[in-house]
Design a protein around this motif. Sequence first.
Motif, PDB file in Angstrom:
ATOM      1  N   ARG A   3      -2.411   4.485  -4.079  1.00 24.35           N
ATOM      2  CA  ARG A   3      -2.186   3.313  -4.912  1.00 24.35           C
ATOM      3  C   ARG A   3      -3.215   2.246  -4.536  1.00 24.35           C
ATOM      4  O   ARG A   3      -3.530   2.071  -3.368  1.00 24.35           O
ATOM      5  CB  ARG A   3      -0.778   2.774  -4.733  1.00 24.35           C
ATOM      6  CG  ARG A   3       0.278   3.761  -5.188  1.00 24.35           C
ATOM      7  CD  ARG A   3       1.603   3.092  -5.431  1.00 24.35           C
ATOM      8  NE  ARG A   3       2.620   4.071  -5.744  1.00 24.35           N
ATOM      9  CZ  ARG A   3       2.882   4.510  -6.959  1.00 24.35           C
ATOM     10  NH1 ARG A   3       2.195   4.080  -7.980  1.00 24.35           N
ATOM     11  NH2 ARG A   3       3.829   5.400  -7.168  1.00 24.35           N
ATOM     12  N   PHE A   4      -3.694   1.544  -5.554  1.00 21.97           N
ATOM     13  CA  PHE A   4      -4.714   0.524  -5.360  1.00 21.97           C
ATOM     14  C   PHE A   4      -4.238  -0.767  -6.027  1.00 21.97           C
ATOM     15  O   PHE A   4      -3.739  -0.732  -7.145  1.00 21.97           O
ATOM     16  CB  PHE A   4      -6.039   0.982  -5.985  1.00 21.97           C
ATOM     17  CG  PHE A   4      -6.443   2.364  -5.546  1.00 21.97           C
ATOM     18  CD1 PHE A   4      -6.916   2.593  -4.268  1.00 21.97           C
ATOM     19  CD2 PHE A   4      -6.318   3.440  -6.411  1.00 21.97           C
ATOM     20  CE1 PHE A   4      -7.278   3.866  -3.853  1.00 21.97           C
ATOM     21  CE2 PHE A   4      -6.678   4.722  -6.016  1.00 21.97           C
ATOM     22  CZ  PHE A   4      -7.154   4.935  -4.727  1.00 21.97           C
ATOM     23  N   PHE A   5      -4.423  -1.889  -5.327  1.00 25.44           N
ATOM     24  CA  PHE A   5      -3.911  -3.167  -5.813  1.00 25.44           C
ATOM     25  C   PHE A   5      -4.998  -4.234  -5.860  1.00 25.44           C
ATOM     26  O   PHE A   5      -5.988  -4.179  -5.136  1.00 25.44           O
ATOM     27  CB  PHE A   5      -2.758  -3.648  -4.923  1.00 25.44           C
ATOM     28  CG  PHE A   5      -1.555  -2.754  -4.987  1.00 25.44           C
ATOM     29  CD1 PHE A   5      -0.605  -2.911  -5.979  1.00 25.44           C
ATOM     30  CD2 PHE A   5      -1.385  -1.730  -4.060  1.00 25.44           C
ATOM     31  CE1 PHE A   5       0.499  -2.079  -6.041  1.00 25.44           C
ATOM     32  CE2 PHE A   5      -0.282  -0.901  -4.116  1.00 25.44           C
ATOM     33  CZ  PHE A   5       0.661  -1.073  -5.112  1.00 25.44           C
ATOM     34  N   PHE A  17      -5.325  -2.486  -0.387  1.00 25.58           N
ATOM     35  CA  PHE A  17      -5.366  -3.770  -1.070  1.00 25.58           C
ATOM     36  C   PHE A  17      -6.073  -4.802  -0.198  1.00 25.58           C
ATOM     37  O   PHE A  17      -6.133  -4.647   1.032  1.00 25.58           O
ATOM     38  CB  PHE A  17      -3.964  -4.246  -1.447  1.00 25.58           C
ATOM     39  CG  PHE A  17      -2.955  -4.152  -0.328  1.00 25.58           C
ATOM     40  CD1 PHE A  17      -2.696  -5.232   0.488  1.00 25.58           C
ATOM     41  CD2 PHE A  17      -2.296  -2.953  -0.077  1.00 25.58           C
ATOM     42  CE1 PHE A  17      -1.782  -5.133   1.520  1.00 25.58           C
ATOM     43  CE2 PHE A  17      -1.375  -2.855   0.952  1.00 25.58           C
ATOM     44  CZ  PHE A  17      -1.126  -3.961   1.750  1.00 25.58           C
ATOM     45  N   ARG A  30      -8.065  -2.342  -7.122  1.00 29.11           N
ATOM     46  CA  ARG A  30      -7.705  -1.692  -8.389  1.00 29.11           C
ATOM     47  C   ARG A  30      -8.725  -2.030  -9.472  1.00 29.11           C
ATOM     48  O   ARG A  30      -9.183  -1.150 -10.209  1.00 29.11           O
ATOM     49  CB  ARG A  30      -6.308  -2.139  -8.832  1.00 29.11           C
ATOM     50  CG  ARG A  30      -5.893  -1.573 -10.179  1.00 29.11           C
ATOM     51  CD  ARG A  30      -4.614  -2.189 -10.712  1.00 29.11           C
ATOM     52  NE  ARG A  30      -4.854  -3.593 -10.998  1.00 29.11           N
ATOM     53  CZ  ARG A  30      -4.094  -4.594 -10.564  1.00 29.11           C
ATOM     54  NH1 ARG A  30      -3.040  -4.371  -9.821  1.00 29.11           N
ATOM     55  NH2 ARG A  30      -4.391  -5.836 -10.854  1.00 29.11           N
ATOM     56  N   GLU A  31      -9.093  -3.305  -9.563  1.00 29.81           N
ATOM     57  CA  GLU A  31     -10.035  -3.733 -10.592  1.00 29.81           C
ATOM     58  C   GLU A  31     -11.394  -3.059 -10.433  1.00 29.81           C
ATOM     59  O   GLU A  31     -11.981  -2.593 -11.412  1.00 29.81           O
ATOM     60  CB  GLU A  31     -10.192  -5.251 -10.550  1.00 29.81           C
ATOM     61  CG  GLU A  31      -8.934  -5.971 -10.975  1.00 29.81           C
ATOM     62  CD  GLU A  31      -8.941  -7.451 -10.631  1.00 29.81           C
ATOM     63  OE1 GLU A  31     -10.006  -7.973 -10.235  1.00 29.81           O
ATOM     64  OE2 GLU A  31      -7.874  -8.083 -10.749  1.00 29.81           O
ATOM     65  N   MET A  48      -8.613   1.832 -11.568  1.00 24.71           N
ATOM     66  CA  MET A  48      -7.365   2.620 -11.589  1.00 24.71           C
ATOM     67  C   MET A  48      -6.366   2.013 -10.617  1.00 24.71           C
ATOM     68  O   MET A  48      -6.756   1.388  -9.633  1.00 24.71           O
ATOM     69  CB  MET A  48      -7.620   4.081 -11.240  1.00 24.71           C
ATOM     70  CG  MET A  48      -8.021   4.321  -9.803  1.00 24.71           C
ATOM     71  SD  MET A  48      -8.307   6.057  -9.413  1.00 24.71           S
ATOM     72  CE  MET A  48      -9.850   6.331 -10.249  1.00 24.71           C
ATOM     73  N   SER A  49      -5.095   2.223 -10.890  1.00 21.68           N
ATOM     74  CA  SER A  49      -4.061   1.705 -10.004  1.00 21.68           C
ATOM     75  C   SER A  49      -3.449   2.784  -9.122  1.00 21.68           C
ATOM     76  O   SER A  49      -2.854   2.474  -8.095  1.00 21.68           O
ATOM     77  CB  SER A  49      -2.959   1.016 -10.809  1.00 21.68           C
ATOM     78  OG  SER A  49      -2.351   1.939 -11.686  1.00 21.68           O
ATOM     79  N   GLU A  50      -3.581   4.026  -9.533  1.00 24.98           N
ATOM     80  CA  GLU A  50      -3.026   5.106  -8.709  1.00 24.98           C
ATOM     81  C   GLU A  50      -3.723   6.422  -9.013  1.00 24.98           C
ATOM     82  O   GLU A  50      -4.371   6.572 -10.045  1.00 24.98           O
ATOM     83  CB  GLU A  50      -1.527   5.235  -8.889  1.00 24.98           C
ATOM     84  CG  GLU A  50      -1.077   5.534 -10.290  1.00 24.98           C
ATOM     85  CD  GLU A  50       0.435   5.535 -10.399  1.00 24.98           C
ATOM     86  OE1 GLU A  50       0.994   6.613 -10.626  1.00 24.98           O
ATOM     87  OE2 GLU A  50       1.044   4.459 -10.246  1.00 24.98           O
ATOM     88  N   GLN A  51      -3.569   7.344  -8.076  1.00 17.71           N
ATOM     89  CA  GLN A  51      -4.175   8.659  -8.228  1.00 17.71           C
ATOM     90  C   GLN A  51      -3.476   9.619  -7.275  1.00 17.71           C
ATOM     91  O   GLN A  51      -3.188   9.263  -6.138  1.00 17.71           O
ATOM     92  CB  GLN A  51      -5.661   8.581  -7.887  1.00 17.71           C
ATOM     93  CG  GLN A  51      -6.397   9.880  -8.043  1.00 17.71           C
ATOM     94  CD  GLN A  51      -7.867   9.721  -7.673  1.00 17.71           C
ATOM     95  OE1 GLN A  51      -8.193   9.615  -6.496  1.00 17.71           O
ATOM     96  NE2 GLN A  51      -8.735   9.704  -8.672  1.00 17.71           N
TER      97      GLN A  51
END
Length: 85
Positions: A6-8, A79, A12-13, A17-20
Amino acid sequence: MNIQLRFFASVREKLGMSEQKAVLPPDIKTVGDVRLWLISRGDVWAEVLAPGRALRMACNQQMCEPDTLISEGAEIAFFPPVTGG
């Protein structure tokens, strides 16, 4: 080993993507190993997750250090440090 990434926030920006979901090579044992493995993808991964960048990590929704061991099905999050006002 299968994990969820998960990326925040700005991570993320920049990654777009927010998840993989990921299947890790057998030599990946810690959260720090996951970060280095992602960096090895190159390009934006190497830039966003570079070792010198301020970055927080969590394993299964608990803040953690790079030497935290991971297990099957773990959720690893990346994050930027949070600041408040």
